[in-house]
Write a protein that holds these residues in place. Sequence first.
Motif, PDB file in Angstrom:
ATOM      1  N   GLU A  45       8.522  18.617   2.130  1.00  0.00           N
ATOM      2  CA  GLU A  45       8.659  17.196   2.462  1.00  0.00           C
ATOM      3  C   GLU A  45       7.846  16.808   3.454  1.00  0.00           C
ATOM      4  N   VAL A  46       7.098  15.686   3.378  1.00  0.00           N
ATOM      5  CA  VAL A  46       6.777  14.911   4.466  1.00  0.00           C
ATOM      6  C   VAL A  46       6.940  13.407   4.589  1.00  0.00           C
ATOM      7  N   LEU A  47       7.147  13.058   5.682  1.00  0.00           N
ATOM      8  CA  LEU A  47       7.386  11.590   5.813  1.00  0.00           C
ATOM      9  C   LEU A  47       6.355  11.196   6.786  1.00  0.00           C
ATOM     10  N   GLY A  54      -1.439  -0.195   7.463  1.00  0.00           N
ATOM     11  CA  GLY A  54      -1.391  -0.351   5.867  1.00  0.00           C
ATOM     12  C   GLY A  54      -2.413   0.137   5.211  1.00  0.00           C
ATOM     13  N   ALA A  55      -3.061   1.273   5.760  1.00  0.00           N
ATOM     14  CA  ALA A  55      -4.246   1.719   4.940  1.00  0.00           C
ATOM     15  C   ALA A  55      -3.695   2.568   3.829  1.00  0.00           C
ATOM     16  N   ALA A  56      -4.387   2.893   2.683  1.00  0.00           N
ATOM     17  CA  ALA A  56      -4.137   3.777   1.533  1.00  0.00           C
ATOM     18  C   ALA A  56      -3.822   5.243   2.115  1.00  0.00           C
ATOM     19  N   PRO A  57      -3.148   5.851   1.461  1.00  0.00           N
ATOM     20  CA  PRO A  57      -2.993   7.330   1.594  1.00  0.00           C
ATOM     21  C   PRO A  57      -4.155   8.115   1.090  1.00  0.00           C
ATOM     22  N   PRO A  58      -4.892   9.162   1.662  1.00  0.00           N
ATOM     23  CA  PRO A  58      -5.971   9.859   1.100  1.00  0.00           C
ATOM     24  C   PRO A  58      -5.406  10.265  -0.190  1.00  0.00           C
ATOM     25  N   PRO A  59      -6.485  10.575  -0.896  1.00  0.00           N
ATOM     26  CA  PRO A  59      -6.465  10.862  -2.278  1.00  0.00           C
ATOM     27  C   PRO A  59      -5.805  12.320  -2.700  1.00  0.00           C
ATOM     28  N   GLU A  60      -5.658  13.179  -1.741  1.00  0.00           N
ATOM     29  CA  GLU A  60      -4.853  14.530  -1.963  1.00  0.00           C
ATOM     30  C   GLU A  60      -3.399  13.997  -1.975  1.00  0.00           C
ATOM     31  N   VAL A  61      -3.089  13.055  -0.830  1.00  0.00           N
ATOM     32  CA  VAL A  61      -1.640  12.781  -0.870  1.00  0.00           C
ATOM     33  C   VAL A  61      -1.350  11.807  -1.858  1.00  0.00           C
ATOM     34  N   ALA A  62      -2.135  10.863  -2.303  1.00  0.00           N
ATOM     35  CA  ALA A  62      -1.919   9.803  -3.436  1.00  0.00           C
ATOM     36  C   ALA A  62      -1.597  10.216  -4.682  1.00  0.00           C
ATOM     37  N   ARG A 118       8.148   5.187  -1.447  1.00  0.00           N
ATOM     38  CA  ARG A 118       8.423   4.427  -0.201  1.00  0.00           C
ATOM     39  C   ARG A 118       9.644   4.452   0.318  1.00  0.00           C
ATOM     40  N   ASP A 119       9.852   4.693   1.778  1.00  0.00           N
ATOM     41  CA  ASP A 119      11.061   4.748   2.355  1.00  0.00           C
ATOM     42  C   ASP A 119      11.048   3.645   3.410  1.00  0.00           C
ATOM     43  N   GLY A 120      11.164   2.684   3.156  1.00  0.00           N
ATOM     44  CA  GLY A 120      11.134   1.476   4.280  1.00  0.00           C
ATOM     45  C   GLY A 120       9.628   1.244   4.599  1.00  0.00           C
ATOM     46  N   GLU A 121       9.322   1.200   5.893  1.00  0.00           N
ATOM     47  CA  GLU A 121       8.009   1.307   6.423  1.00  0.00           C
ATOM     48  C   GLU A 121       6.948   2.842   6.109  1.00  0.00           C
ATOM     49  N   SER A 122       7.931   3.429   5.761  1.00  0.00           N
ATOM     50  CA  SER A 122       7.365   4.960   5.864  1.00  0.00           C
ATOM     51  C   SER A 122       7.120   5.447   4.277  1.00  0.00           C
ATOM     52  N   LEU A 123       6.306   6.644   3.917  1.00  0.00           N
ATOM     53  CA  LEU A 123       6.145   7.213   2.669  1.00  0.00           C
ATOM     54  C   LEU A 123       6.610   8.403   2.702  1.00  0.00           C
TER      55      LEU A 123
END
Lengths: 258, 318
Positions: free
Chosen positions: B234-236, B242-250, B256-261
Amino acid sequence: MRQHLLIARTVLIEAVRRREIYVVVLLSVALVAGVMSIHFFALEGLTKFYREVTLQVMSMAAAITTVVLASRQLPREFDNRTIHPLLAKPVGRSTFLVGKLLGVMAAAAFCFALLLAVYVAGSYWLGTGIPWALFAQYFYLQMIMMLILATLGFALSLRFNLDAAITLGIVFYFTSAIIMSASVMIYKETGNVGRVLMVAMNYLLPQLTLFDLSEKTIHADAWGPLPLSVMAQLTVYGAAYAALYLGVAYLMFRRRPL
Amino acid sequence: MGGEQIVEVEDLVVEYGRGRNVVRAVDGVSFSVARGECVGFIGANGAGKSSTIKTMMGFLFPAAGSVTVFGEKAGTTDSRRRMGYLPEVALYYPFMKARELLELYGGLAGLSRAALRQRIPTLLAELGLEGRGESLLKNFSKGMQQRLGIAQAIIADPELLVFDELSSGLDPLGRFDLRQVLLEIKQRGRTIFFSSHELSEVESLCDRVVIVDRGRVVKQAPMAEMMGPLTEFEVLFRMADGAAPPPEVAALQPDRDGESLRVVTRDAAVFAGALEALAAAGARIISTSNRSRSLEEYFINLVRPAGNASATESPAQR
């Protein structure tokens, strides 16, 4: 045989450590002591009265103890599940049943031995003799009767619940003579179906009065001991019924889910 | 599962009642236990564990199928000669002393008096009952009775131990002692088969697990195989501005966990790739973790009805 004896030892330990047998014996002692306090008979009359009461008390006390002890052996094992670790060992169900029977018989003999000590002590205290030969036969036949009652208790407890098994066993002990004489009367008066039923009952139920030598023991001055041939026949008769009831109990127990 | 199979259960059906009142407690259960294995038998209440074990011991009879133990039909005296058994619930004779009880069970198992004189004090000490040999069992607590139950099961050093509810009634200390005893027995190559609701116990002792649910085997596998796919990474993280996550992560469908992903994966290589991509994209890594979920979680997710499945499931399982 060691497995039989180990299981029997458990029954005997229970009988000795629980207090029921001692209560029965103490009640018997109280009853016998009451008889011994009666002095208005001549010595000969007192001797017979003492013997009559004592032998009846001994027989009843031992019979009730045997029926109760035998009837509760299997239901208690089932209810408390003590049978599981026991039959998880390499013990056959027939070995278990025979071991239990040996234990009940040992407990019945223990109860009888306590009562016998009371009887002998009372006899010496009253200065009356003990007809040993007849008394030994009385004891032996009583034990055969206990064997029948114990096996009957096993069979009844596997068919009915504990209370019903005890009640039926005790009722049979007290009414055996009446049932038999009544069946003879009914046989004479009834039709063919009734007669068949009476004959069947005659073979299914043993005549316990045959094992009661108390009258002869009371009147020992007029009766000698029974011939060995009669004792042997009575032994075979008793053993046959014990085997029948034990066999019935085994058939019910053999495939019983536990 | 190689080696000599000493317990073989095939298509076992166990029923209670008669006629219209028949209840099927075990419905076609099949499994086997190899020599030297330690196998956990788990399932919810009423799943059919005790009925299966009782059939192995010959207390119940199969309505269909078969059970053999050491090549013998279950329940024969020969099959029980090499077995030790601890029942789910048993009250031991309250009028007996602990020593007398062990003499009874040891004697029935074939131990001589001399052997019993040596074995009983050792066994009592091993199970934390030292000095209680002459105590009447009516004075024993439930936990002490359970320890004594274990003593009677192992007194003759059987080749196969069958425990129905292994540590029922034991306090934490008792469980620890029992685990040590069982580990020692296992090390000596004995076979152990037990049911338990204490899944951490199953996890720590067993080589293999058989899971039953409503009378059927729903899973049986070596412990390592069963626990292996459960490892999660797991990674938080938080993306800059507010950029989009890179495709490998997307591709891992972040939650979503509050402000984090948060992303969760069971694949170590994918996890490493996601971390590299996040670092390259300038994301702030808040935490990383990896964990092997417990057998309990696996079990609950396996046997829980589908409608209630979400409570213990992680995003990676959904």
